[in-house]
Design an enzyme around this catalytic site. Structure first.
Site, PDB file in Angstrom:
ATOM      1  CG  ASP A 292      47.591  27.675  55.554  1.00 19.18           C
ATOM      2  OD1 ASP A 292      47.354  27.829  54.330  1.00 19.18           O
ATOM      3  OD2 ASP A 292      47.027  26.805  56.242  1.00 19.18           O
TER       4      ASP A 292
ATOM      5  N   GLY B  52      38.906  45.470  43.369  1.00 20.67           N
ATOM      6  CA  GLY B  52      39.112  46.175  44.642  1.00 20.67           C
ATOM      7  C   GLY B  52      37.852  46.569  45.385  1.00 20.67           C
TER       8      GLY B  52
ATOM      9  CD  GLU C 283      33.220  38.159  48.294  1.00 20.34           C
ATOM     10  OE1 GLU C 283      34.339  38.715  48.271  1.00 20.34           O
ATOM     11  OE2 GLU C 283      32.783  37.514  47.316  1.00 20.34           O
TER      12      GLU C 283
ATOM     13  CG  MET D  29      43.789  37.435  41.267  1.00 15.43           C
ATOM     14  SD  MET D  29      42.475  36.535  42.119  1.00 15.43           S
ATOM     15  CE  MET D  29      42.155  35.279  40.898  1.00 15.43           C
ATOM     16  NE  ARG D  30      52.713  36.989  43.417  1.00 14.87           N
ATOM     17  CZ  ARG D  30      53.581  36.428  42.601  1.00 14.87           C
ATOM     18  NH1 ARG D  30      53.345  36.371  41.312  1.00 14.87           N
ATOM     19  NH2 ARG D  30      54.713  35.916  43.058  1.00 14.87           N
TER      20      ARG D  30
ATOM     21  CG  LEU E  39      50.386  35.361  50.583  1.00 11.52           C
ATOM     22  CD1 LEU E  39      50.193  35.982  51.970  1.00 11.52           C
ATOM     23  CD2 LEU E  39      50.777  36.434  49.574  1.00 11.52           C
TER      24      LEU E  39
ATOM     25  CG  HIS F 142      37.493  31.418  48.749  1.00 12.36           C
ATOM     26  ND1 HIS F 142      38.268  31.529  47.612  1.00 12.36           N
ATOM     27  CD2 HIS F 142      36.662  30.364  48.554  1.00 12.36           C
ATOM     28  CE1 HIS F 142      37.914  30.570  46.760  1.00 12.36           C
ATOM     29  NE2 HIS F 142      36.947  29.847  47.307  1.00 12.36           N
TER      30      HIS F 142
ATOM     31  NE  ARG G  13      55.763  30.599  45.214  1.00 18.49           N
ATOM     32  CZ  ARG G  13      55.010  30.260  46.263  1.00 18.49           C
ATOM     33  NH1 ARG G  13      53.959  30.994  46.547  1.00 18.49           N
ATOM     34  NH2 ARG G  13      55.293  29.216  46.978  1.00 18.49           N
TER      35      ARG G  13
HETATM   36  C1  GRF Z   1      36.125  38.475  45.731  1.00 19.72           C
HETATM   37  O1  GRF Z   1      35.071  37.666  45.291  1.00 19.72           O
HETATM   38  C2  GRF Z   1      36.928  37.780  46.777  1.00 19.72           C
HETATM   39  O2  GRF Z   1      36.168  36.952  47.603  1.00 19.72           O
HETATM   40  C3  GRF Z   1      37.892  36.965  45.964  1.00 19.72           C
HETATM   41  O3  GRF Z   1      38.211  37.769  44.869  1.00 19.72           O
HETATM   42  C4  GRF Z   1      37.152  38.687  44.624  1.00 19.72           C
HETATM   43  C5  GRF Z   1      37.751  40.057  44.670  1.00 19.72           C
HETATM   44  O4  GRF Z   1      36.813  41.050  44.342  1.00 19.72           O
HETATM   45  N1  GRF Z   1      39.032  36.568  46.753  1.00 19.72           N
HETATM   46  P1  GRF Z   1      37.174  42.574  44.602  1.00 19.72           P
HETATM   47  O5  GRF Z   1      38.484  42.829  43.849  1.00 19.72           O
HETATM   48  O6  GRF Z   1      37.342  42.767  46.076  1.00 19.72           O
HETATM   49  O7  GRF Z   1      36.049  43.362  44.032  1.00 19.72           O
END
Ligand code: GRF
Length: 204
Positions: free
Chosen positions: A145, A17, A178, A94-95, A97, A113, A69
């Site tokens: 998407d 997070g 990020e 981690m899914r 959609l 990403h 799902r």
């Molecule tokens: C990040 O590297 C993000 O780009 C990817 O998953 C990771 C999540 O990290 N989709 P966090 O849970 O925000 O620390």
């Protein structure tokens, strides 16, 4: 936006997070002019949920393990609606959609990403970049998407790959970008000064 007030974000996460936290802190400081309607996790033990609670944001959890799902996604949409969410931000969710989920929030779902898409979609993007031997990687904020890491790209930031990088050092250098980039993209979509030309997101 619901009811003429501020836009409301729904954050979906499954783990640490840190991207949520970077967004949440900017919402609290007023740097991002929106509200967080709910922070949702599909994993009961996600550290991101605890961070959200500590920061005082509404949280919700539904365990996805073992769930079907379509039914699971319908339930997540219900939770987001209940919290009057206008924008869905995936932050380490981690899914994949379902198409139904995506069609519930057309053009209003974002993801981050840790690579310069379309290079290295999917899991372990930083490992993939190192293994491939690229000299530059980075991160991408894109519309979502129903395919994996594939929607139109809003913003990207480049990060050099150093000779002595490990997955850990490279990941932490990308993560700094990020945390900046996701809020920048959110600010942009909330301003609304963009249009889509095919896959291209053009500033207006
Ligand atoms: C990040 O590297 C993000 O780009 C990817 O998953 C990771 C999540 O990290 N989709 P966090 O849970 O925000 O620390």
């Amino acid at each position: 936006m619901s009811g003429g007030g501020k836009s409301r974000l729904g954050i979906l996460l499954s783990g640490r997070g840190s991207n949520f936290e970077a967004i949440g802190r900017r919402v609290l400081s007023g740097e991002l002019d929106c509200e967080i309607g709910v922070v949702f996790s599909n994993k009961p033990g996600a550290p991101g949920l605890a961070r959200a609670r500590d920061l005082g944001f509404p949280v919700a959890m539904r365990e996805s393990a073992g769930a079907e799902r379509t039914a699971f996604d319908a339930e997540v949409v219900r939770v987001l609606r209940q919290h009057r969410v206008d924008w869905v931000c995936l932050a380490g969710y981690m899914r994949l959609l379902s198409g139904t989920f995506v069609s519930e929030f057309p053009g209003h779902i974002l993801n981050i990403h840790p690579s310069l898409l379309p290079a290295f979609p999917g899991l372990d993007a930083q490992y993939q970049a190192l293994a491939h031997g690229v000299k530059v990687t980075g991160c991408t904020v894109h519309f979502v998407d129903e395919n994996l890491d594939s929607g139109p790209i809003l913003l990207q930031a480049a990060v050099p790959v150093l000779d002595d990088d490990t997955v850990e050092t490279l990941s932490s250098r990308i993560l700094i970008e990020e945390h900046r980039l996701y809020s920048e993209a959110i600010r942009w979509v909330l301003r609304g000064n963009y249009r889509l030309e095919g896959r291209r997101v053009i500033e207006t």
